[in-house]
Motif scaffolding. Structure first.
Motif, PDB file in Angstrom:
ATOM      1  N   VAL A   1       0.866  -1.174   0.000  1.00 49.54           N
ATOM      2  CA  VAL A   1       0.000   0.000   0.000  1.00 49.54           C
ATOM      3  C   VAL A   1       0.898   1.218   0.000  1.00 49.54           C
ATOM      4  CG1 VAL A   1      -1.893   1.159   1.169  1.00 49.54           C
ATOM      5  CG2 VAL A   1      -1.657  -1.307   1.320  1.00 49.54           C
ATOM      6  N   ALA A   2       1.098   1.773  -1.186  1.00 51.65           N
ATOM      7  CA  ALA A   2       2.150   2.759  -1.348  1.00 51.65           C
ATOM      8  C   ALA A   2       1.637   4.120  -1.761  1.00 51.65           C
ATOM      9  CB  ALA A   2       3.157   2.260  -2.385  1.00 51.65           C
ATOM     10  N   GLY A   3       0.347   4.342  -1.655  1.00 51.49           N
ATOM     11  CA  GLY A   3      -0.205   5.487  -2.364  1.00 51.49           C
ATOM     12  C   GLY A   3      -0.495   6.725  -1.558  1.00 51.49           C
ATOM     13  N   THR A   4       0.417   7.200  -0.797  1.00 50.48           N
ATOM     14  CA  THR A   4       0.112   8.376   0.011  1.00 50.48           C
ATOM     15  C   THR A   4      -0.241   9.579  -0.846  1.00 50.48           C
ATOM     16  OG1 THR A   4       2.476   8.755   0.122  1.00 50.48           O
ATOM     17  CG2 THR A   4       1.449   7.789   2.046  1.00 50.48           C
ATOM     18  N   SER A   5       0.352   9.703  -1.998  1.00 52.54           N
ATOM     19  CA  SER A   5       0.101  10.897  -2.801  1.00 52.54           C
ATOM     20  C   SER A   5      -1.042  10.702  -3.785  1.00 52.54           C
ATOM     21  CB  SER A   5       1.365  11.280  -3.572  1.00 52.54           C
ATOM     22  OG  SER A   5       1.688  10.255  -4.493  1.00 52.54           O
ATOM     23  N   MET A   6      -1.648   9.526  -3.798  1.00 47.47           N
ATOM     24  CA  MET A   6      -2.699   9.286  -4.763  1.00 47.47           C
ATOM     25  C   MET A   6      -4.015   9.886  -4.274  1.00 47.47           C
ATOM     26  SD  MET A   6      -0.981   7.965  -6.998  1.00 47.47           S
ATOM     27  CE  MET A   6       0.585   8.573  -6.434  1.00 47.47           C
ATOM     28  N   ALA A   7      -4.917  10.112  -5.215  1.00 45.26           N
ATOM     29  CA  ALA A   7      -6.142  10.810  -4.853  1.00 45.26           C
ATOM     30  C   ALA A   7      -7.294  10.373  -5.737  1.00 45.26           C
ATOM     31  CB  ALA A   7      -5.924  12.318  -4.981  1.00 45.26           C
ATOM     32  N   GLY A   8      -8.504  10.574  -5.245  1.00 48.28           N
ATOM     33  CA  GLY A   8      -9.684  10.202  -6.020  1.00 48.28           C
ATOM     34  C   GLY A   8     -10.824  11.173  -5.797  1.00 48.28           C
ATOM     35  N   ILE A   9     -11.758  11.121  -6.746  1.00 47.89           N
ATOM     36  CA  ILE A   9     -12.967  11.942  -6.658  1.00 47.89           C
ATOM     37  C   ILE A   9     -14.173  11.020  -6.796  1.00 47.89           C
ATOM     38  CG2 ILE A   9     -14.327  13.807  -7.700  1.00 47.89           C
ATOM     39  CD1 ILE A   9     -11.698  14.839  -8.951  1.00 47.89           C
ATOM     40  N   VAL A  10     -15.130  11.136  -5.901  1.00 49.85           N
ATOM     41  CA  VAL A  10     -16.411  10.431  -6.007  1.00 49.85           C
ATOM     42  C   VAL A  10     -17.503  11.487  -6.088  1.00 49.85           C
ATOM     43  CG1 VAL A  10     -18.057   8.914  -4.853  1.00 49.85           C
ATOM     44  CG2 VAL A  10     -15.597   8.393  -4.771  1.00 49.85           C
ATOM     45  N   LEU A  11     -18.295  11.394  -7.122  1.00 51.25           N
ATOM     46  CA  LEU A  11     -19.314  12.412  -7.387  1.00 51.25           C
ATOM     47  C   LEU A  11     -20.703  11.792  -7.240  1.00 51.25           C
ATOM     48  CD1 LEU A  11     -19.687  15.375  -8.404  1.00 51.25           C
ATOM     49  CD2 LEU A  11     -19.843  14.420 -10.709  1.00 51.25           C
ATOM     50  N   MET A  12     -21.476  12.289  -6.263  1.00 42.56           N
ATOM     51  CA  MET A  12     -22.854  11.823  -6.100  1.00 42.56           C
ATOM     52  C   MET A  12     -23.755  12.693  -6.968  1.00 42.56           C
ATOM     53  SD  MET A  12     -24.585   9.450  -4.619  1.00 42.56           S
ATOM     54  CE  MET A  12     -23.403   8.940  -3.370  1.00 42.56           C
ATOM     55  N   GLN A  13     -24.532  12.058  -7.820  1.00 41.12           N
ATOM     56  CA  GLN A  13     -25.343  12.799  -8.777  1.00 41.12           C
ATOM     57  C   GLN A  13     -26.752  13.035  -8.229  1.00 41.12           C
ATOM     58  OE1 GLN A  13     -23.975  11.780 -13.053  1.00 41.12           O
ATOM     59  NE2 GLN A  13     -24.415   9.818 -12.052  1.00 41.12           N
ATOM     60  N   PRO A  14     -27.468  13.975  -8.815  1.00 43.34           N
ATOM     61  CA  PRO A  14     -28.817  14.280  -8.294  1.00 43.34           C
ATOM     62  C   PRO A  14     -29.781  13.095  -8.340  1.00 43.34           C
ATOM     63  CG  PRO A  14     -28.038  16.069  -9.672  1.00 43.34           C
ATOM     64  CD  PRO A  14     -27.037  14.960  -9.815  1.00 43.34           C
ATOM     65  N   ASP A  15     -29.527  12.113  -9.193  1.00 40.74           N
ATOM     66  CA  ASP A  15     -30.430  10.953  -9.239  1.00 40.74           C
ATOM     67  C   ASP A  15     -30.018   9.861  -8.251  1.00 40.74           C
ATOM     68  OD1 ASP A  15     -28.169   9.897 -10.384  1.00 40.74           O
ATOM     69  OD2 ASP A  15     -29.183   9.107 -12.170  1.00 40.74           O
TER      70      ASP A  15
ATOM     71  N   ILE B   1     -22.757  16.282  -5.277  1.00 39.71           N
ATOM     72  CA  ILE B   1     -21.837  16.339  -4.140  1.00 39.71           C
ATOM     73  C   ILE B   1     -20.549  15.616  -4.521  1.00 39.71           C
ATOM     74  CG2 ILE B   1     -21.402  15.456  -1.809  1.00 39.71           C
ATOM     75  CD1 ILE B   1     -24.378  15.883  -1.235  1.00 39.71           C
ATOM     76  N   ALA B   2     -19.441  16.276  -4.320  1.00 38.34           N
ATOM     77  CA  ALA B   2     -18.149  15.650  -4.635  1.00 38.34           C
ATOM     78  C   ALA B   2     -17.420  15.285  -3.348  1.00 38.34           C
ATOM     79  CB  ALA B   2     -17.286  16.593  -5.465  1.00 38.34           C
ATOM     80  N   GLY B   3     -16.898  14.079  -3.304  1.00 37.38           N
ATOM     81  CA  GLY B   3     -16.047  13.666  -2.198  1.00 37.38           C
ATOM     82  C   GLY B   3     -14.619  13.510  -2.694  1.00 37.38           C
ATOM     83  N   TYR B   4     -13.700  13.960  -1.885  1.00 37.36           N
ATOM     84  CA  TYR B   4     -12.286  13.878  -2.260  1.00 37.36           C
ATOM     85  C   TYR B   4     -11.539  13.060  -1.231  1.00 37.36           C
ATOM     86  CZ  TYR B   4     -13.718  17.949  -4.975  1.00 37.36           C
ATOM     87  OH  TYR B   4     -14.372  18.797  -5.827  1.00 37.36           O
ATOM     88  N   GLY B   5     -10.489  12.397  -1.674  1.00 42.56           N
ATOM     89  CA  GLY B   5      -9.714  11.666  -0.685  1.00 42.56           C
ATOM     90  C   GLY B   5      -8.333  11.341  -1.208  1.00 42.56           C
ATOM     91  N   THR B   6      -7.420  11.186  -0.283  1.00 42.42           N
ATOM     92  CA  THR B   6      -6.081  10.731  -0.634  1.00 42.42           C
ATOM     93  C   THR B   6      -5.833   9.360  -0.010  1.00 42.42           C
ATOM     94  OG1 THR B   6      -5.165  11.909   1.262  1.00 42.42           O
ATOM     95  CG2 THR B   6      -5.122  13.047  -0.848  1.00 42.42           C
ATOM     96  N   GLY B   7      -4.865   8.664  -0.563  1.00 38.87           N
ATOM     97  CA  GLY B   7      -4.588   7.325  -0.082  1.00 38.87           C
ATOM     98  C   GLY B   7      -3.636   7.318   1.092  1.00 38.87           C
ATOM     99  N   TRP B   8      -3.350   6.126   1.551  1.00 43.15           N
ATOM    100  CA  TRP B   8      -2.416   6.011   2.666  1.00 43.15           C
ATOM    101  C   TRP B   8      -1.446   4.868   2.384  1.00 43.15           C
ATOM    102  CZ3 TRP B   8      -7.698   4.667   3.424  1.00 43.15           C
ATOM    103  CH2 TRP B   8      -7.953   3.301   3.558  1.00 43.15           C
ATOM    104  N   ALA B   9      -0.403   4.828   3.144  1.00 45.61           N
ATOM    105  CA  ALA B   9       0.600   3.780   2.967  1.00 45.61           C
ATOM    106  C   ALA B   9       0.688   2.911   4.209  1.00 45.61           C
ATOM    107  CB  ALA B   9       1.968   4.399   2.697  1.00 45.61           C
ATOM    108  N   ALA B  10       0.831   1.626   3.989  1.00 44.93           N
ATOM    109  CA  ALA B  10       0.956   0.712   5.126  1.00 44.93           C
ATOM    110  C   ALA B  10       2.158   1.078   5.978  1.00 44.93           C
ATOM    111  CB  ALA B  10       1.099  -0.715   4.622  1.00 44.93           C
TER     112      ALA B  10
END
Lengths: 757, 241
Positions: A433-447, A572-581
């Motif tokens: 699990v090496a992804g401290t700098s990695m990031a993602g976006i989750v977008l909740m849509q109106p439906d 609604i947008a959710g943002y997050g970064t990863g973590w490293a073991a």
């Protein structure tokens, strides 16, 4: 072990999000764009191994009908070089109306060289006074070393000692069916590049540097790619295509390597040569290891195989990566470790024979238990470790102990062939699990459906895996979460590189974080809606979600759908970064749940494991080896995308069967020249070489307490087939077959038997 | 071995070589007029309208389910005599062909393969180019219901033919029976070779509706997959649809 129950992840019925695009021809790879509107680029390669370009005369090529432009190191100084360090190095690019015209024209370019002495044989590089390749300052070697305990003290404790040299392991080309290519075009001073890279955002960074442009004017795309294999991290092709397009005033140019050059200049895999001095007690326990490992064409250097699988009190290990005038090598599938694992297995089997115990017994005697920390500083535990269960599973399922016999003895089958069986296991660094700098976006849509915006391409189902992580974390149905945009550097965050199986940890942890963020925001909207808003004092902490419905935990009958929660609410947008073991501490990494009494946040190791058994029949008249049965287990942590895991696992198995028995060597060590340029010459296996009914796969689940949802990466699985097949051949014929840089084909088996030279 | 074949087309200039039927190994996929690679034409000679190529690949002799036999031996030589039929077109030819049920009247450069024309002229990118020399099978399509490698068939040879590509197997929404089998078994890895495997499987099933594991292994043996996902692919085709 009782594993937490998933609602979405691990379900075999969940198919790849884009599988229909593959099956209907709609998946768009790099070359699948702009029909009839693009030009094509091809490359001329050096015909010397070491030297300097003296002159380039492209007059005849430019006079050829259909040829549009020529680029050299003068036009593209950041991607082409006047100094030649290996046979086949790219030297001149041609742009033409079609690819075949470009290929023909490269033969019309005259290049002269000032040639320098070259070194093309790895063993020569180890000798004093060896010719320098020029790849490293003043040396051909990248040395590394490792010490644990005191080997001299260990030697005093040993009852039995073994000294063995393991010859050069198999090398092979790992050329994907889709040749390396990139499509580039300019609009004004903005550059657009499509390359099927395993690292979309890394590719953009490279292009920015190649062209020395501001990042906001470089736009990279990578949706599909034909075969990653951990080797599609090259971004040189994007730079070449960009310079080619620049040379034709921004018109779209698809640069494609020829299959010949693609096969060997980017992705030929390295081989390893080892010496081992082992010491053991009469009861079979290991006491010391004094090893050397030499790696031809890569700096991989030290494998984790040896360090993290066996209890060995005293270890001294030294060696080097060797850089000579041949192309630098790519990673193995099962990243660094099949050749190390082979040498380890061969040496350990030899030691077992000297101790008069079976290969199974010596491994069982010395294998690290799952609750034992690393033997080296900083003495970390593992988030989970499945090697022991993998080992026992393949031994049990194959009936290994009842089938094993002393090497070359009691082995005659009724059909006259010799029976053999081999076993192997190892852990290594895959899936970390090496992804401290990695990031993602989750977008909740109106439906009430969700999108993931993934800054990755699609080697081996990666966005699908991220959908699983997201749906499980949100508490939504799999079919309510979709892949939004992906493979687009402008609209996504960096979800991580796909090389080396780290993506599960990097991208997976990023999207778990993003989904948690999104979920909290949706829950905040939900408590403003009927019936939840009627509950006095309700907070988001009182809510949970499952099957796309949000419910009040104290009274689950009070619930609303995500759609209702989003009614009248903007996306609604959710943002997050990863973590490293191994991050631990305040960085948000390390253990996500307590383990072995260790608190959350403790830095731990995150590695995967594998075990294999192969049963073979060897025809001593022809040298042919038939695999009668094959049992493979691999540690997955939790299985997230089931079919993806099984695809990776099965394909890793088949690949190592090919490495053991089929792949030919396609490289001339005397000159550094490529001598194999086609798939048929490199003896790739086909469906005729694989019998699905004989291959048994066992994904062994653990629960990695440091990983997103407990999952290791299995993008490139840990597989030990290569080693156990060669061990089985030895068990059959009583003589080790020397891989001699290639697969153990019939000629080499006969040579080992003394029936061929 | 030497063979002669006459092609009534203008001078074939593209790769300056031609090779006759055979280059392809195994399975339901066959070569029509097989072309050598542009990068490996050193054994090809051109004299007037006659192109002679020495085949250097090592291949075998295989009887395919469709009843066609591939025929190549190392070192064999093929001779193609080209007779121009419309000099006014220069190095181009007019062809009529039907692709996925739609009729086309095209003028195509003689040196371009059918795979190239399908992709770059018709935009049918489902047909992939892998090796571009008749080895990997990624470009497999059906021509008159027989699976062939379209990278080793010149477009000008396809005059009057019925062509089916992966895009023509279904409407893209409701999968065809063999596409559905691949879906059910998740017989996809990186996906680049998948259209070729699908078309070869479709060709096999037209000749053998209930193939065994060994039938499938043979029929798909002319296709390479560097992800090495043969296990799932074979499983998807066993027993037919």
């Amino acid at each position: 072990m009782t594993l937490p129950v998933f609602n979405v992840a691990g379900k075999p019925e969940n198919h790849d999000c884009h599988i229909k695009e593959y099956l209907t021809g709609k998946a768009d790879y790099t070359g699948d764009h702009m029909p009839g509107r693009k030009l094509f680029g091809a490359m001329k390669h050096a015909t010397i191994a070491h030297g300097t370009i003296k002159s380039i005369d492209a007059t005849k090529a430019l006079n050829e009908t259909g040829v549009k432009a020529v680029i050299t190191y003068k036009e593209a100084p950041t991607v082409l070089n006047q100094t030649i360090l290996y046979w086949g190095q790219p030297v001149v690019g041609i742009v033409a109306d079609d690819w075949y015209t470009a290929c023909r024209a490269i033969n019309l370019v005259d290049v002269t060289y000032d040639e320098l002495p070259s070194i093309t044989e790895a063993d020569e590089a180890l000798k004093p006074g060896a010719v320098l390749s020029g790849k490293r300052e003043g040396t051909n070697l990248a040395p590394a070393s490792f010490t644990r305990g005191d080997v001299d003290a260990g030697r005093q404790q040993a009852d039995i000692e073994l000294e063995t040299i393991q010859p050069w392991t198999t090398t092979y080309q790992h050329s994907p069916i889709e040749s390396y290519q990139a499509l580039a075009w300019w609009i004004g001073d903005h550059l657009y590049v499509y390359q099927g890279s395993q690292n979309l955002h890394g590719n953009k960074s490279a292009v920015v540097n190649y062209l020395e442009m501001p990042a906001n004017k470089v736009h990279c795309f990578a949706r599909y790619l034909g075969g990653g294999h951990g080797a599609r991290l090259s971004n040189w092709e994007s730079g070449i295509a960009a310079f080619m397009s620049k040379a034709v005033y921004g018109l779209p140019v698809l640069f494609r390597e020829t299959k010949k050059h693609n096969m060997l200049f980017h992705i030929r895999q390295y081989e390893v040569k080892s010496t081992y001095k082992w010491g053991a007690k009469n009861d079979g326990s290991l006491v010391y290891l004094d090893a050397q490992n030499w790696v031809n064409g890569s700096g991989a250097g030290m494998s984790t195989v040896m360090r993290t699988t066996w209890i060995i009190p005293h270890v001294k290990w030294e060696g080097a990566g060797i850089y000579i005038n041949v192309p630098d090598r790519g990673s193995w599938r099962c990243v660094a470790d099949p050749p190390f694992a082979l040498n380890m297995t061969m040496a350990m089997d030899k030691l077992a024979e000297k101790l008069n115990i079976s290969p199974y017994e010596i491994r069982r005697k010395n294998m690290m238990p799952v609750d034992m920390p690393d033997q080296d500083s900083p003495y970390r535990y593992w988030g989970s470790k499945e090697v022991n269960e993998c080992f026992e599973t393949v031994a049990r399922e194959s009936g290994y102990t009842s089938k094993w016999h002393a090497p070359g003895q009691n082995n005659k089958r009724t059909d006259g062939r010799l029976h053999g069986i081999g076993i192997h296991c190892h852990t290594d660094s895959h899936g970390s699990v090496a992804g401290t700098s990695m990031a993602g976006i989750v977008l909740m849509q109106p439906d009430g459906t969700a999108l993931i915006e993934a800054g990755c391409t699609k080697p081996h189902n990666s966005p699908t895996m991220l959908v699983h992580f997201t749906a499980e974390t949100l508490g939504m149905k799999y079919e309510d979460v979709f892949v939004g945009d992906w493979g687009n550097s402008d609209t996504t965050l960096n979800s991580g590189s796909h090389g080396g199986s780290a993506f599960t940890g990097a991208g997976g942890s990023a999207f778990v974080s993003a989904a948690r963020d999104c979920r909290a925001k949706v829950f905040a909207a939900a408590i403003t809606k009927t019936p939840l808003k009627e509950i006095a004092g309700i907070t988001v902490d009182d809510l949970d979600a499952k099957d796309s419905e949000i419910f009040y935990k104290p009274d689950p009958t009070k619930r609303i759908t995500f759609r209702t929660a989003m009614n009248g609410t903007p996306p609604i947008a959710g943002y997050g970064t990863g973590w490293a073991a191994a991050g631990g501490g305040t960085g948000g990494g390390g253990l996500q749940r307590p383990l072995f009494g260790l608190p959350v946040g403790t830095a731990v190791n995150a590695q995967s494991a594998a075990a294999s058994v192969a049963e073979v029949a060897v025809d001593t008249d022809t040298g042919e080896v038939e695999i009668l049965g094959h049992w493979n287990a691999t540690g997955c942590g939790r299985v997230i995308f089931y079919e993806g895991v099984m695809s990776q696992f099965g394909s890793g198995t088949e690949l190592q069967i090919a490495q053991a028995l089929y792949y030919g060597d396609v490289y001339d060590y005397a000159t550094g020249a490529v001598i194999g340029s086609q798939f048929t010459e490199t003896q790739l296996p086909t469906t005729m070489d694989i019998r699905p009914s004989r291959h048994n796969l066992y994904p062994i689940e653990g629960d990695d307490h440091s990983a997103p949802l407990g999952a290791h990466g299995i993008g490139e699985p840990v597989v030990g087939s290569y080693a156990c097949i060669l061990s089985a051949i030895y068990n059959a014929i009583g003589v080790w077959v020397d891989p001699d840089h290639g697969a153990c084909n019939p000629d080499k088996v006969l040579k080992a038997l003394g029936k061929a030279t | 071995m030497s063979e002669e074949k006459e092609v009534k087309k203008p001078h074939l200039s593209r790769r300056e070589f031609l090779k006759d039927a055979g280059l392809i190994v195994g399975g339901a996929t066959i070569g029509s007029i097989a072309l050598a690679s542009a990068c490996n034409n050193d054994t090809t000679t051109v004299a007037g309208n006659t192109v002679t190529t020495t085949v250097t690949q090592t291949v075998g002799t295989v009887t395919v389910p469709a009843g066609t036999t591939t025929i190549t031996q190392p070192g064999s030589t093929s001779v193609v005599t080209v007779t121009p039929d419309d000099p006014s077109l220069g190095d181009k030819s007019r062809i009529n062909l039907t692709v996925n049920g739609r009729a086309y009247n095209l003028t195509v450069p003689n040196h371009l393969s059918l795979a190239w024309i399908l992709r770059e002229e018709l935009g049918l990118f489902g047909t992939k180019i892998g090796c571009d020399m008749g080895q990997c099978g990624a470009c497999t399509i059906l021509v008159d219901d027989v699976a062939i490698y379209s990278c080793v068939m010149l477009a000008c040879e396809a005059d009057g033919k019925k062509v089916t590509t992966v895009e023509g197997l279904s409407d893209g929404i409701t999968l065809s029976p063999i596409q559905q089998k691949f879906y059910d078994k998740e017989a996809v890895q990186c996906g680049y070779c998948t259209p070729g495997f699908l078309m070869a499987a479709e060709g096999l099933l037209k000749a053998n509706s209930n193939p065994t594991e060994d039938d499938v292994r043979l029929a798909l043996s002319g296709h390479l997959c560097m992800c090495q996902n043969f296990r799932k692919t074979i499983s998807a085709v066993i027993g037919g649809v």
